[in-house]
Design a protein around this motif. Structure first.
Motif, PDB file in Angstrom:
ATOM      1  N   LEU A   9       0.841  -1.184   0.000  1.00 53.33           N
ATOM      2  CA  LEU A   9       0.000   0.000   0.000  1.00 53.33           C
ATOM      3  C   LEU A   9       0.882   1.241   0.000  1.00 53.33           C
ATOM      4  CD1 LEU A   9      -2.915   1.036   0.211  1.00 53.33           C
ATOM      5  CD2 LEU A   9      -2.618   1.110   2.698  1.00 53.33           C
ATOM      6  N   GLY A  10       0.570   2.180  -0.867  1.00 51.57           N
ATOM      7  CA  GLY A  10       1.366   3.407  -0.938  1.00 51.57           C
ATOM      8  C   GLY A  10       2.361   3.393  -2.070  1.00 51.57           C
ATOM      9  N   SER A  11       2.649   2.175  -2.614  1.00 56.51           N
ATOM     10  CA  SER A  11       3.592   2.116  -3.725  1.00 56.51           C
ATOM     11  C   SER A  11       2.908   1.684  -5.016  1.00 56.51           C
ATOM     12  CB  SER A  11       4.738   1.142  -3.406  1.00 56.51           C
ATOM     13  OG  SER A  11       4.260  -0.181  -3.331  1.00 56.51           O
ATOM     14  N   ARG A  12       1.584   1.565  -4.992  1.00 58.29           N
ATOM     15  CA  ARG A  12       0.857   1.139  -6.187  1.00 58.29           C
ATOM     16  C   ARG A  12       1.019   2.186  -7.290  1.00 58.29           C
ATOM     17  NH1 ARG A  12      -2.189  -3.271  -5.224  1.00 58.29           N
ATOM     18  NH2 ARG A  12      -2.667  -3.785  -3.056  1.00 58.29           N
ATOM     19  N   ILE A  13       1.244   1.681  -8.480  1.00 55.52           N
ATOM     20  CA  ILE A  13       1.496   2.557  -9.609  1.00 55.52           C
ATOM     21  C   ILE A  13       0.396   2.350 -10.639  1.00 55.52           C
ATOM     22  CG2 ILE A  13       3.090   3.092 -11.491  1.00 55.52           C
ATOM     23  CD1 ILE A  13       5.357   2.144  -9.682  1.00 55.52           C
ATOM     24  N   ILE A  14      -0.308   3.407 -10.974  1.00 53.20           N
ATOM     25  CA  ILE A  14      -1.333   3.328 -11.992  1.00 53.20           C
ATOM     26  C   ILE A  14      -0.660   3.111 -13.341  1.00 53.20           C
ATOM     27  CG2 ILE A  14      -3.230   4.540 -13.113  1.00 53.20           C
ATOM     28  CD1 ILE A  14      -3.743   3.696 -10.211  1.00 53.20           C
ATOM     29  N   ASP A  15      -1.056   2.055 -14.045  1.00 50.27           N
ATOM     30  CA  ASP A  15      -0.388   1.721 -15.301  1.00 50.27           C
ATOM     31  C   ASP A  15      -1.077   2.414 -16.475  1.00 50.27           C
ATOM     32  OD1 ASP A  15       1.148   0.683 -17.253  1.00 50.27           O
ATOM     33  OD2 ASP A  15       0.290  -1.331 -17.186  1.00 50.27           O
ATOM     34  N   ASP A  16      -0.699   3.650 -16.700  1.00 51.37           N
ATOM     35  CA  ASP A  16      -1.156   4.355 -17.897  1.00 51.37           C
ATOM     36  C   ASP A  16      -0.084   4.322 -18.982  1.00 51.37           C
ATOM     37  OD1 ASP A  16       0.653   6.022 -16.645  1.00 51.37           O
ATOM     38  OD2 ASP A  16      -0.480   7.859 -16.986  1.00 51.37           O
ATOM     39  N   LYS A  17       0.989   3.560 -18.756  1.00 54.68           N
ATOM     40  CA  LYS A  17       2.104   3.505 -19.704  1.00 54.68           C
ATOM     41  C   LYS A  17       1.962   2.365 -20.703  1.00 54.68           C
ATOM     42  CE  LYS A  17       4.946   5.345 -15.968  1.00 54.68           C
ATOM     43  NZ  LYS A  17       3.788   5.333 -15.032  1.00 54.68           N
ATOM     44  N   SER A  18       1.521   1.195 -20.228  1.00 53.79           N
ATOM     45  CA  SER A  18       1.398   0.042 -21.123  1.00 53.79           C
ATOM     46  C   SER A  18       0.497   0.302 -22.321  1.00 53.79           C
ATOM     47  CB  SER A  18       0.902  -1.182 -20.337  1.00 53.79           C
ATOM     48  OG  SER A  18       1.848  -1.572 -19.376  1.00 53.79           O
ATOM     49  N   GLN A  51      14.562   5.115 -11.050  1.00 54.36           N
ATOM     50  CA  GLN A  51      14.010   4.210 -10.058  1.00 54.36           C
ATOM     51  C   GLN A  51      12.657   4.714  -9.558  1.00 54.36           C
ATOM     52  OE1 GLN A  51      17.162   4.481  -7.246  1.00 54.36           O
ATOM     53  NE2 GLN A  51      18.617   3.423  -8.523  1.00 54.36           N
ATOM     54  N   GLY A  52      11.708   3.782  -9.508  1.00 52.61           N
ATOM     55  CA  GLY A  52      10.398   4.108  -8.961  1.00 52.61           C
ATOM     56  C   GLY A  52       9.413   4.673  -9.949  1.00 52.61           C
ATOM     57  N   VAL A  53       9.807   4.794 -11.234  1.00 53.04           N
ATOM     58  CA  VAL A  53       8.934   5.440 -12.216  1.00 53.04           C
ATOM     59  C   VAL A  53       7.865   4.499 -12.756  1.00 53.04           C
ATOM     60  CG1 VAL A  53      10.270   4.928 -14.299  1.00 53.04           C
ATOM     61  CG2 VAL A  53       8.970   7.064 -14.155  1.00 53.04           C
ATOM     62  N   GLY A  54       8.052   3.183 -12.597  1.00 53.06           N
ATOM     63  CA  GLY A  54       7.055   2.230 -13.069  1.00 53.06           C
ATOM     64  C   GLY A  54       7.557   1.254 -14.109  1.00 53.06           C
ATOM     65  N   LYS A  55       8.871   1.006 -14.165  1.00 51.37           N
ATOM     66  CA  LYS A  55       9.430   0.073 -15.155  1.00 51.37           C
ATOM     67  C   LYS A  55       8.914  -1.350 -14.949  1.00 51.37           C
ATOM     68  CE  LYS A  55      13.829   0.703 -14.390  1.00 51.37           C
ATOM     69  NZ  LYS A  55      13.749   1.704 -13.305  1.00 51.37           N
ATOM     70  N   THR A  56       8.853  -1.785 -13.692  1.00 52.49           N
ATOM     71  CA  THR A  56       8.488  -3.170 -13.402  1.00 52.49           C
ATOM     72  C   THR A  56       7.100  -3.503 -13.931  1.00 52.49           C
ATOM     73  OG1 THR A  56       9.883  -3.170 -11.427  1.00 52.49           O
ATOM     74  CG2 THR A  56       8.209  -4.889 -11.584  1.00 52.49           C
ATOM     75  N   LYS A 308       5.025  13.946 -11.128  1.00 52.79           N
ATOM     76  CA  LYS A 308       5.344  13.451  -9.796  1.00 52.79           C
ATOM     77  C   LYS A 308       4.391  12.363  -9.338  1.00 52.79           C
ATOM     78  CE  LYS A 308       6.876  15.047  -5.263  1.00 52.79           C
ATOM     79  NZ  LYS A 308       7.071  16.216  -4.377  1.00 52.79           N
ATOM     80  N   ASP A 309       3.154  12.367  -9.878  1.00 52.98           N
ATOM     81  CA  ASP A 309       2.187  11.329  -9.539  1.00 52.98           C
ATOM     82  C   ASP A 309       2.405  10.063 -10.355  1.00 52.98           C
ATOM     83  OD1 ASP A 309       1.392  12.200 -12.017  1.00 52.98           O
ATOM     84  OD2 ASP A 309      -0.664  12.706 -11.431  1.00 52.98           O
ATOM     85  N   ARG A 310       3.491  10.029 -11.123  1.00 53.97           N
ATOM     86  CA  ARG A 310       3.877   8.902 -11.981  1.00 53.97           C
ATOM     87  C   ARG A 310       2.973   8.733 -13.199  1.00 53.97           C
ATOM     88  NH1 ARG A 310       4.660   6.569  -6.780  1.00 53.97           N
ATOM     89  NH2 ARG A 310       6.815   5.946  -6.335  1.00 53.97           N
ATOM     90  N   ARG A 311       2.104   9.658 -13.461  1.00 51.81           N
ATOM     91  CA  ARG A 311       1.244   9.579 -14.632  1.00 51.81           C
ATOM     92  C   ARG A 311       1.912  10.258 -15.822  1.00 51.81           C
ATOM     93  NH1 ARG A 311      -4.148   8.144 -13.629  1.00 51.81           N
ATOM     94  NH2 ARG A 311      -4.665   7.975 -11.404  1.00 51.81           N
TER      95      ARG A 311
END
Length: 318
Positions: A9-18, A51-56, A308-311
């Motif tokens: 919780l808190g590290s979930r990344i919304i996948d708008d990249k795929s 790091q942390g941008v959503g590569k995984t 900053k919101d990773r979007r």
């Protein structure tokens, strides 16, 4: 849109990249196969991002699409698995005892580029190769590359009875970085300490010029070992590079909450500090594009600028 499964919780990344990246890669792959109808060489996809941008999350979706939906034999690699062994890293650190950039794994120069080169030479020729594995928890977190053993030589690809690889996805924070001229290194170093304001976000001024030049020199070997083999590149670029500190702090806070362990904020800052000079030196080169500008060819690089919101805020094809 989906988020990373089972993430704290808190590290979930919304996948708008795929939804942006997968069609881009499939189109470039189709073009590659059309232009090379009889080649047995696998298509190489590079994924670069701080790091942390959503590569995984992106890598997982891309693998599932290529392997499961498209039926393409796909290998996913991390450049992290090619870090030097613990012994070799210690040797590098002792050879440059006053250079903080090579005391621990991280910066270009702390990867085993001969291993990286021999691995890609084999894989691109359709020959068997063992995939290296790096254990970041070994030696109290200093890390070590797992040594192949007769009873456990490591994961084999292109082996007897195995389908040949058709796609190789290699991800990592410094994938596709290219070295710059020594004069450019010096100019960036001088600029970083030119005013008090620049010191708030720059780490270059905290290192000697010759130490930065060593990292730049070591990066040259990555071109032949990896970068020149990349057929298409996804660049997940932070709108402001210092976001990496916030993203790493968020990740570690979530780990502490979920598992009771994780780096402190101070440890996170020290950890990211070891990587940050390379972002400052080499990220601009990736932003400009790593492929030759040839109008007759399909654009092979996709840059996603992330807030900053990773979007995703902006998408650029190069």
């Amino acid at each position: 849109m989906t988020s990373t499964p089972d993430a704290p919780l808190g590290s979930r990344i919304i996948d708008d990249k795929s939804p942006i990246c997968v069609p881009f890669i499939l189109e470039r792959l189709a073009q590659y196969r059309k232009q090379n109808p009889v080649t047995q060489r696998p298509f190489v996809v590079g994924i670069n991002g701080v790091q942390g941008v959503g590569k995984t999350t992106l890598v997982q979706t891309l693998y599932e699409t290529l392997q499961d939906r498209e039926g393409l034999e796909t290998l996913v690699l991390s450049i992290d698995d090619f870090y030097l062994t613990h012994a070799d890293q210690n040797g590098l650190a002792k050879a440059h005892p006053d250079n903080a950039l090579v005391q621990v794994r991280g910066e270009p120069g702390t990867h085993d580029t001969p291993l990286l080169a021999s691995f890609f030479d084999a894989v691109l020729a359709g020959k068997p190769a063992h995939v290296p594995e790096y254990d970041k928890a070994a030696f109290a977190g200093k890390g070590d590359r797992s040594a192949p053993r007769p009873e456990n030589p490591g994961r084999l690809v292109n082996g007897p009875g195995q389908p040949p690889l058709q796609v190789v996805v290699v991800e990592g924070w410094c994938v596709a970085f290219r070295s710059i001229t020594p004069a450019e290194v010096e100019a960036k170093w001088q600029q970083s300490g030119a005013s008090p304001d620049s010191k708030l976000s720059s780490k270059l001024h905290t290192h000697k010029l010759e130490h930065l030049l060593l990292v730049n020199e070591r990066l040259e070997a990555y071109d032949a070992a990896l970068t020149n083999h990349i057929d298409a590149l996804i660049h997940l670029d932070a709108e402001h590079t210092p976001y990496v500190y916030d993203w790493r702090r968020e990740q570690e806070a979530a780990l502490r909450q979920a598992r009771g362990t994780g780096m402190t904020d101070e440890q996170v800052e020290q950890f990211v500090d070891a990587y940050y000079p390379a972002y400052e030196l080499f990220a601009d080169g990736v932003r400009k594009g790593i492929f030759p500008k040839e109008e007759s060819k399909l654009r092979r690089q996709l840059r996603l600028i992330v807030g900053k919101d990773r979007r995703v805020k902006e998408t650029i094809e190069l």
